[in-house]
Enzyme design. Structure first.
Site, PDB file in Angstrom:
ATOM      1  N   HIS A 266     -89.164  21.307 -15.407  1.00  0.00           N
ATOM      2  CA  HIS A 266     -89.935  21.188 -16.663  1.00  0.00           C
ATOM      3  C   HIS A 266     -90.928  20.035 -16.573  1.00  0.00           C
ATOM      4  O   HIS A 266     -90.545  18.866 -16.610  1.00  0.00           O
ATOM      5  CB  HIS A 266     -89.004  20.978 -17.857  1.00  0.00           C
ATOM      6  CG  HIS A 266     -89.718  21.085 -19.160  1.00  0.00           C
ATOM      7  ND1 HIS A 266     -89.547  22.145 -20.019  1.00  0.00           N
ATOM      8  CD2 HIS A 266     -90.641  20.272 -19.748  1.00  0.00           C
ATOM      9  CE1 HIS A 266     -90.320  21.984 -21.081  1.00  0.00           C
ATOM     10  NE2 HIS A 266     -90.995  20.844 -20.935  1.00  0.00           N
TER      11      HIS A 266
ATOM     12  N   GLN B 292     -99.137  25.290 -26.857  1.00  0.00           N
ATOM     13  CA  GLN B 292     -98.736  23.977 -27.409  1.00  0.00           C
ATOM     14  C   GLN B 292     -98.856  23.919 -28.936  1.00  0.00           C
ATOM     15  O   GLN B 292     -98.026  23.338 -29.625  1.00  0.00           O
ATOM     16  CB  GLN B 292     -99.603  22.880 -26.775  1.00  0.00           C
ATOM     17  CG  GLN B 292     -99.517  21.506 -27.422  1.00  0.00           C
ATOM     18  CD  GLN B 292     -98.319  20.705 -26.953  1.00  0.00           C
ATOM     19  OE1 GLN B 292     -98.244  20.303 -25.814  1.00  0.00           O
ATOM     20  NE2 GLN B 292     -97.367  20.486 -27.844  1.00  0.00           N
TER      21      GLN B 292
ATOM     22  N   HIS C 196     -90.197  25.972 -24.873  1.00  0.00           N
ATOM     23  CA  HIS C 196     -89.784  24.774 -25.595  1.00  0.00           C
ATOM     24  C   HIS C 196     -89.070  25.313 -26.831  1.00  0.00           C
ATOM     25  O   HIS C 196     -89.699  26.016 -27.634  1.00  0.00           O
ATOM     26  CB  HIS C 196     -90.995  23.969 -26.038  1.00  0.00           C
ATOM     27  CG  HIS C 196     -91.677  23.217 -24.931  1.00  0.00           C
ATOM     28  ND1 HIS C 196     -92.296  23.848 -23.890  1.00  0.00           N
ATOM     29  CD2 HIS C 196     -91.815  21.879 -24.723  1.00  0.00           C
ATOM     30  CE1 HIS C 196     -92.798  22.918 -23.079  1.00  0.00           C
ATOM     31  NE2 HIS C 196     -92.518  21.724 -23.560  1.00  0.00           N
TER      32      HIS C 196
ATOM     33  N   ASP D  66     -90.503  16.310 -17.454  1.00  0.00           N
ATOM     34  CA  ASP D  66     -91.309  16.598 -18.642  1.00  0.00           C
ATOM     35  C   ASP D  66     -92.669  15.898 -18.592  1.00  0.00           C
ATOM     36  O   ASP D  66     -93.698  16.559 -18.616  1.00  0.00           O
ATOM     37  CB  ASP D  66     -90.548  16.242 -19.932  1.00  0.00           C
ATOM     38  CG  ASP D  66     -91.053  17.009 -21.152  1.00  0.00           C
ATOM     39  OD1 ASP D  66     -91.968  17.843 -21.004  1.00  0.00           O
ATOM     40  OD2 ASP D  66     -90.536  16.770 -22.262  1.00  0.00           O
TER      41      ASP D  66
ATOM     42  N   HIS E  48     -95.389  18.844 -17.356  1.00  0.00           N
ATOM     43  CA  HIS E  48     -96.714  19.148 -17.938  1.00  0.00           C
ATOM     44  C   HIS E  48     -97.777  18.540 -17.032  1.00  0.00           C
ATOM     45  O   HIS E  48     -98.189  17.396 -17.232  1.00  0.00           O
ATOM     46  CB  HIS E  48     -96.819  18.584 -19.357  1.00  0.00           C
ATOM     47  CG  HIS E  48     -95.898  19.253 -20.320  1.00  0.00           C
ATOM     48  ND1 HIS E  48     -96.303  20.285 -21.140  1.00  0.00           N
ATOM     49  CD2 HIS E  48     -94.580  19.070 -20.560  1.00  0.00           C
ATOM     50  CE1 HIS E  48     -95.267  20.695 -21.863  1.00  0.00           C
ATOM     51  NE2 HIS E  48     -94.201  19.976 -21.530  1.00  0.00           N
TER      52      HIS E  48
ATOM     53  N   GLU F 137     -86.994  21.825 -30.134  1.00  0.00           N
ATOM     54  CA  GLU F 137     -87.149  20.417 -29.742  1.00  0.00           C
ATOM     55  C   GLU F 137     -87.332  19.613 -31.016  1.00  0.00           C
ATOM     56  O   GLU F 137     -88.425  19.170 -31.357  1.00  0.00           O
ATOM     57  CB  GLU F 137     -88.356  20.235 -28.805  1.00  0.00           C
ATOM     58  CG  GLU F 137     -88.460  18.817 -28.247  1.00  0.00           C
ATOM     59  CD  GLU F 137     -89.697  18.577 -27.399  1.00  0.00           C
ATOM     60  OE1 GLU F 137     -90.485  19.525 -27.212  1.00  0.00           O
ATOM     61  OE2 GLU F 137     -89.869  17.454 -26.919  1.00  0.00           O
TER      62      GLU F 137
HETATM   63 FE   FE2 Z   1     -92.218  19.860 -22.408  1.00  0.00          FE
END
Ligand code: FE2
Length: 427
Positions: free
Chosen positions: A57, A152, A214, A313, A59, A217
């Site tokens: 995971h 996102q 995701h 992450d 970005h 979260e």
């Molecule tokens: Fe993430």
């Protein structure tokens, strides 16, 4: 004649004094004290030889953007999201590629040779998608980069209606992005969140793709998108191909409800990625004291037979000012936050940054078995627990039997509990 023979290695499963023989980029033999002619022989001197680290995971479109256009002053998730919104219009493909490639160099140095990265698809130009597809092509000789189409700002939450971001997401998949992403807890309503899970799982089923969302979260104990994700996975026959990332709401849920939820997740063969560095810093921010940790229930999920990996992450981006591509730092944080201090649990934390994420990504030829790719990392540690404790030096990193990176041994006595030998103490 072998290409490479690594002798006298300790393996993560506890076997010692093992030899690994390599020919044509593959492992052809694993046995104790093998004696055979090889072009190159390495004496591991009892140190740990591990398959490469895997990050399930990440970005990569945001990484190493720290300070652009400004730093996150509060260090909160909300300011991070706002900051990403400010940065997005300023992104250029060249700069994004440059930063991602720089991160990939860091990754190789740390023995991190497979990464699943989410890529934001809400920009209609798909600038980050194009950039990361280019990065994926360029790093293919040394890193397996898997991309997730990540809405996102919410899959159904586009200002021009639900088709706006969904359309972008489909175009990203058309261009070669590998995995379907999502963010149901960020949709406008709980109902829209559930609908997004349904639509995105259907899209993955139609196209024969994996899913990585995701999911929940948040610190909301009543969030129910994990349940929906498990349900849709089972309904569509996607067992073993769907991952729920973060799942931090599970930390706050009622214990009775979780006793129903975890078996449903196991039944759907849902896979889980916790992101300990980020979860421990971003969750529980509305609490005074006691303050929740916010990471999902890792030991309980593992006990139910569910694959749980630890992801990095973020590294130096709008959400997180720290990080270095070191999956042993990630494992160390996961171990502490989940209180996984038993001997077997500490080893599970090492698995959570190696073999488990490899399974989640569906990597072929991963491992230290005969027939696997000759990809491995020689660590300056005797076993996985010591590797986590010391965030051990990656002495040598190999891919397909070829040396990719090496770092001099730390001249320290930390293995014996002493001080770093290169440090002078003025006492
Ligand atoms: Fe993430």
């Amino acid at each position: 004649m072998l290409d490479l023979l690594v002798k006298n290695a300790s393996l993560p499963d506890g076997r010692q004094r093992m030899s690994i023989a390599v020919r044509d980029g593959l492992i052809v033999e694993v046995s104790p004290s093998l004696a055979a002619a090889a072009q190159q022989v390495i004496d591991a001197q009892g140190q740990l030889l591990s398959p490469p680290f895997v990050d399930a995971h990440f970005h990569m479109d945001a990484t190493l953007s720290y300070g652009l256009p400004r730093v996150n002053q509060s260090g909160t998730l909300l300011e991070g999201i706002a900051l990403w919104g400010e940065l997005k219009p300023l992104l250029t493909q060249e700069a994004l590629i440059e930063r991602a490639l720089a991160y990939c160099d860091w990754a190789v140095a740390k023995g991190l040779l497979a990464i699943r990265s989410h890529v934001d698809v809400c920009d209609p130009r798909l600038l980050a998608v194009e950039a990361l597809l280019e990065v994926k092509r360029r790093v293919a000789p040394y890193i397996d980069l898997q991309l997730v189409a990540f809405p996102q700002d919410g899959a159904l939450r586009g200002a021009q209606g639900p088709e706006q971001h969904m359309g972008n997401l489909k175009r990203a998949l058309d261009r070669g992005v590998d995995v379907v992403g999502g963010i149901p807890h960020f949709e406008r309503t709980m109902a829209d969140g559930a609908l997004s899970v349904k639509l995105l799982c259907e899209l993955a089923a139609e196209r024969g793709l994996r899913v990585d969302m995701h999911c929940d979260e948040s610190d909301d104990p009543l969030s129910r998108h994990v349940e929906t994700l498990a349900f849709e996975t089972q309904r569509l026959g996607l067992q073993g191909r769907v991952t729920g990332s973060h799942l931090t709401s599970m930390h706050s849920m009622d214990n009775y409800y979780v006793s129903k939820l975890i078996p449903l997740m196991a039944e759907a063969q849902l896979q889980v990625v916790a992101n300990p560095l980020i979860n421990i810093t971003l969750q529980g921010r509305h609490d005074t004291y006691p303050k929740r940790r916010g990471m999902t229930r890792v030991p309980e999920l593992l006990a139910a037979g569910i694959n749980v990996a630890f992801g990095h992450d973020c590294v130096m981006d709008p959400w997180y000012s720290l990080g270095s591509g070191d999956m042993l730092e990630v494992a160390q944080m996961g171990l502490h936050v989940a209180q996984m201090t038993s001997q077997s649990a500490m080893r599970q934390c090492f698995d959570a940054v190696t073999v488990t994420p490899a399974r989640i990504l569906g990597l072929q030829g991963y491992g230290l078995e005969v027939g696997c790719n000759a990809d491995f990392v020689l660590l300056q540690a005797r076993d996985p627990v010591e590797a986590i404790r010391l965030r051990a030096t990656r002495l040598q990193v190999f891919r397909r039997g070829k040396l990719l990176a090496q770092t001099p041994a730390a001249t320290s006595q930390l293995h014996l509990g002493g001080r770093p030998a290169q440090t002078s103490l003025m006492l």
